[in-house]
Enzyme design. Structure first.
Site, PDB file in Angstrom:
ATOM      1  N   HIS A 185      28.814  -2.876  -1.608  1.00 33.94           N
ATOM      2  CA  HIS A 185      30.051  -2.783  -0.827  1.00 33.94           C
ATOM      3  C   HIS A 185      31.224  -2.846  -1.802  1.00 33.94           C
ATOM      4  CE1 HIS A 185      27.564  -4.334   2.765  1.00 33.94           C
ATOM      5  NE2 HIS A 185      27.667  -3.012   2.779  1.00 33.94           N
ATOM      6  N   GLU A 188      33.861  -5.634  -2.472  1.00 32.19           N
ATOM      7  CA  GLU A 188      33.395  -6.991  -2.778  1.00 32.19           C
ATOM      8  C   GLU A 188      33.391  -7.208  -4.290  1.00 32.19           C
ATOM      9  OE1 GLU A 188      30.954  -6.796   1.419  1.00 32.19           O
ATOM     10  OE2 GLU A 188      29.784  -7.097  -0.406  1.00 32.19           O
ATOM     11  N   HIS A 277      26.856  -9.900  -3.020  1.00 31.43           N
ATOM     12  CA  HIS A 277      27.884  -9.457  -2.079  1.00 31.43           C
ATOM     13  C   HIS A 277      29.002 -10.485  -1.946  1.00 31.43           C
ATOM     14  CE1 HIS A 277      25.842  -6.011   0.045  1.00 31.43           C
ATOM     15  NE2 HIS A 277      24.857  -6.494  -0.681  1.00 31.43           N
ATOM     16  N   GLU A 353      25.840 -14.118  -0.810  1.00 29.82           N
ATOM     17  CA  GLU A 353      27.198 -13.883  -0.300  1.00 29.82           C
ATOM     18  C   GLU A 353      28.154 -14.922  -0.868  1.00 29.82           C
ATOM     19  OE1 GLU A 353      28.195 -11.436   1.640  1.00 29.82           O
ATOM     20  OE2 GLU A 353      26.330 -10.621   2.499  1.00 29.82           O
TER      21      GLU A 353
HETATM   22 ZN    ZN Z   1      28.517  -6.790   1.321  1.00 28.62          ZN
END
Ligand code: ZN
Length: 393
Positions: A185, A188, A277, A353
């Site tokens: 992504h 990010e 992420h 994350e």
């Molecule tokens: Zn992500």
């Protein structure tokens, strides 16, 4: 896209207080709606190419009056991909693109608003401390020339940007293959800061790392989505594809970035997978796993618990209380990298994350979550992998 504005009087002479708001640079994203009043600069975030997603912003303001109040409003914040993410969020700012700090920001239900009385006439604002393409190039150079990695292969993005796959280790038979990939992504940016932490530690010679590398090789893709980052996207590549929803049906045309990574995994094998992420909403660091996979194993479950316990024991910057809801058995979305790789290789497979906001267990009022903290977390993850390497299979 260049977006600038100059206030001109009737006779076309430029007023000294004119503000210029621009984003025609790497990972820039903003639309200027009205910059005629420094106390009420109206802006909007531009959606990703061929996708309605948006959240990432990054722009430069020139021509500010030092010490005078300036106010900025991201007017379409409530329509962004994660509109709950703005509550408790503070924008990142920098006068020199090196030192980033947070400025108090308020979400009024529609717009994200922030103001400051600047110390310099120019400033950059961003959703998070950006990891530039220039820094990426420097990182690859550092990895190859100082950290002792080799370039195994180079993938190409939709627009032809390089996606290097690096390996630390000789690929000898019997060694564990630990894969770490980042920034599928593109908004990010903390994910590539994390990769810098990995590569920085590889340059150093410490006993923990030596123990890890005696039994394992590291396969690293520091940046999966260079087109998206360059264009200031939040979530997709240049074809509008969310790469972390493309792991079953990736194609060389629509998602060559994932196609490349999967091909290389098939070639070398995988004994552990970490997909790095950032999360817009949750103010903590956490992992998500593949417990919803149809072929989820007891060994995977035990390894996940072991990883989480060790990392949370090592640092306050990781915890297990907050995260995503657990996947229901057999209901996993197999287009996610973590689920797809976990199912294919029956190995420890995690999504990591990090927050855009801060880690509320150890908040830093000046920086919030930052590049530096992402780098330190990466170093701690290597320590945990060193402790676990003998049990990964
Ligand atoms: Zn992500």
């Amino acid at each position: 896209m260049a977006l600038s504005w100059h206030l001109r009087t009737q006779d076309s002479s430029v007023i000294q207080t004119a503000l210029s708001v621009t984003c025609d640079f790497d990972s820039g994203n903003i639309v200027v709606l009205d910059a005629s009043s420094p106390q009420n600069v109206q802006l909007a975030i531009r959606p990703d190419t061929r996708s309605p997603h948006f959240q990432w912003f990054h722009f430069k303001v020139d021509g500010m009056q030092v010490g005078e109040p300036h106010a900025f409003s991201l007017t379409n914040a409530s329509e962004s991909s994660y509109n709950r993410a703005w509550t408790g969020y503070n924008a990142a700012a920098s006068y020199d693109q090196k030192t980033w700090f947070r400025i108090p920001s308020q979400f009024d239900g529609k717009a994200l608003n922030f103001e400051l009385s600047p110390e310099q006439p120019q400033i950059w604002f961003a959703y998070f401390e950006p990891y530039s393409r220039e820094r990426h190039d420097g990182l690859i150079d550092q990895a190859l020339n100082k950290a002792g990695t080799e370039l195994l292969a180079t993938g190409k993005s939709v627009e032809g940007r390089d996606i290097p796959l690096l390996r630390k280790g000789d690929g000898a038979p019997g060694k564990r293959k630990i894969w770490i990939i980042a920034q599928q992504h593109p908004g990010e940016h903390m994910a590539e800061w994390f990769m810098e932490g990995i590569i920085e530690r590889l340059q150093e010679n410490d006993p923990e790392l030596e123990a890890l590398l005696a039994s394992a090789d590291l396969y690293l893709i520091p940046h999966m989505n260079p087109d998206g980052s360059f264009h200031g996207h939040l979530r997709t590549n240049a074809q509008g594809k969310d790469l972390n929803r493309a792991w079953q049906d990736s194609t060389a045309e629509l998602s060559p970035e994932v196609y490349f990574a999967r091909e290389q995994m098939e070639k070398y094998g995988v004994d552990m997978f970490l997909d790095v992420h950032g999360d817009e909403e949750i103010p903590y660091v956490f992992t998500a796993a593949c417990e919803g996979n149809p072929g989820y194993t007891e060994q995977q479950k035990a390894l996940e618990a072991d990883f989480r316990a060790r990392l949370s024991g090592l640092t306050k910057d990781f915890q297990t209380r907050y995260g995503y809801p657990k996947g229901q058995p057999g209901k996993a979305n197999m287009n996610l990298a973590c689920n797809s790789v976990g199912e294919r290789y029956k190995c420890l497979s995690l999504t990591l994350e990090m927050p855009f906001k801060d880690n509320d267990d150890a908040p830093d009022i000046v920086t919030g979550w930052s590049g530096k903290r992402s780098m330190q977390l990466a170093r701690d993850v290597l320590t945990v992998l060193g402790q676990m390497v003998s049990v990964l299979r």
